[in-house]
Design a protein around this motif. Structure first.
Motif, PDB file in Angstrom:
ATOM      1  N   ASP A  50     -53.062 -31.348  -4.294  1.00 40.84           N
ATOM      2  CA  ASP A  50     -53.043 -31.941  -2.965  1.00 40.84           C
ATOM      3  C   ASP A  50     -52.678 -33.416  -2.983  1.00 40.84           C
ATOM      4  O   ASP A  50     -52.857 -34.105  -1.989  1.00 40.84           O
ATOM      5  N   GLU A 138     -46.299 -35.296   3.410  1.00 46.02           N
ATOM      6  CA  GLU A 138     -46.635 -34.033   2.737  1.00 46.02           C
ATOM      7  C   GLU A 138     -45.459 -33.067   2.832  1.00 46.02           C
ATOM      8  O   GLU A 138     -44.595 -33.214   3.683  1.00 46.02           O
ATOM      9  N   GLY A 139     -45.475 -32.067   1.976  1.00 51.98           N
ATOM     10  CA  GLY A 139     -44.476 -31.008   2.022  1.00 51.98           C
ATOM     11  C   GLY A 139     -43.058 -31.529   2.011  1.00 51.98           C
ATOM     12  O   GLY A 139     -42.707 -32.394   1.213  1.00 51.98           O
ATOM     13  N   ASP A 140     -42.236 -31.028   2.929  1.00 57.09           N
ATOM     14  CA  ASP A 140     -40.831 -31.455   3.024  1.00 57.09           C
ATOM     15  C   ASP A 140     -40.701 -32.910   3.463  1.00 57.09           C
ATOM     16  O   ASP A 140     -39.638 -33.508   3.308  1.00 57.09           O
ATOM     17  N   GLU A 141     -41.747 -33.466   4.021  1.00 56.33           N
ATOM     18  CA  GLU A 141     -41.731 -34.856   4.494  1.00 56.33           C
ATOM     19  C   GLU A 141     -42.292 -35.827   3.451  1.00 56.33           C
ATOM     20  O   GLU A 141     -42.442 -37.013   3.738  1.00 56.33           O
TER      21      GLU A 141
END
Length: 165
Positions: A50, A138-141
């Motif tokens: 995370d 987070e993630g794609d960002e």
């Protein structure tokens, strides 16, 4: 890219030559046991977590970039092609840039960030620099923000996205 690979291999060869002279001729090289390396195997692969801080234990880890920063990164508007001027490939012990190579000599946590000290070589020059790495989103960002490690944290006007493997 061939030039970066050549420089990287030169550094590895130089390190091997220097280390080859250590110890007495009777001593056979051996792998360190888990007790000697802090019972924590080191991987250059990014962790699927995370984004929590990586544990830093012992002196051996003080010159390693945490795994959450590893990978190939390019300016968020870039193509992630090897010819991109802002592409950087981060591993535990080095960063390959478009026309330079940085070998990690120290890392220092600063909150959720890490400040990395690099011995740099490129375009016939050598220098030392400190760079602050911050992960934002987070993630794609998810974006990697970099700034001068010797200055207070500042916004990165050229944040980087992680490139697909």
């Amino acid at each position: 890219m061939a030039d970066r690979l050549s420089r990287s291999m030169t550094w590895l060869l130089a390190g091997s030559i220097l280390l080859g002279g250590c110890g007495s001729p009777e001593e056979a090289p051996r792998e360190p046991d888990q007790a000697e390396i802090g019972n924590a195997p080191v991987s250059s692969e990014p962790k699927a977590d995370d984004g929590a801080s990586d544990a830093v234990s012992g002196e051996a880890d003080s010159a390693m970039i945490p795994a959450r920063y590893h990978g190939v990164w390019d300016f968020e508007g870039g193509t992630c092609e090897r010819t991109s001027d802002l592409l950087m490939e981060i591993s535990a012990s080095e960063i390959l840039f478009y026309e330079s190579l940085g070998l990690v000599t120290a890392t220092e946590p600063d909150g959720d960030d890490v400040i990395v000290t690099l011995d740099m070589e490129g375009e016939g020059e050598t220098w030392t620099q400190q760079t602050r790495f911050s992960l934002v989103g987070e993630g794609d960002e998810l974006r990697l923000h970099t700034s001068d490690g010797e200055q207070p944290k500042e916004a990165d006007t050229y944040p980087s996205k992680r490139c697909a493997d």
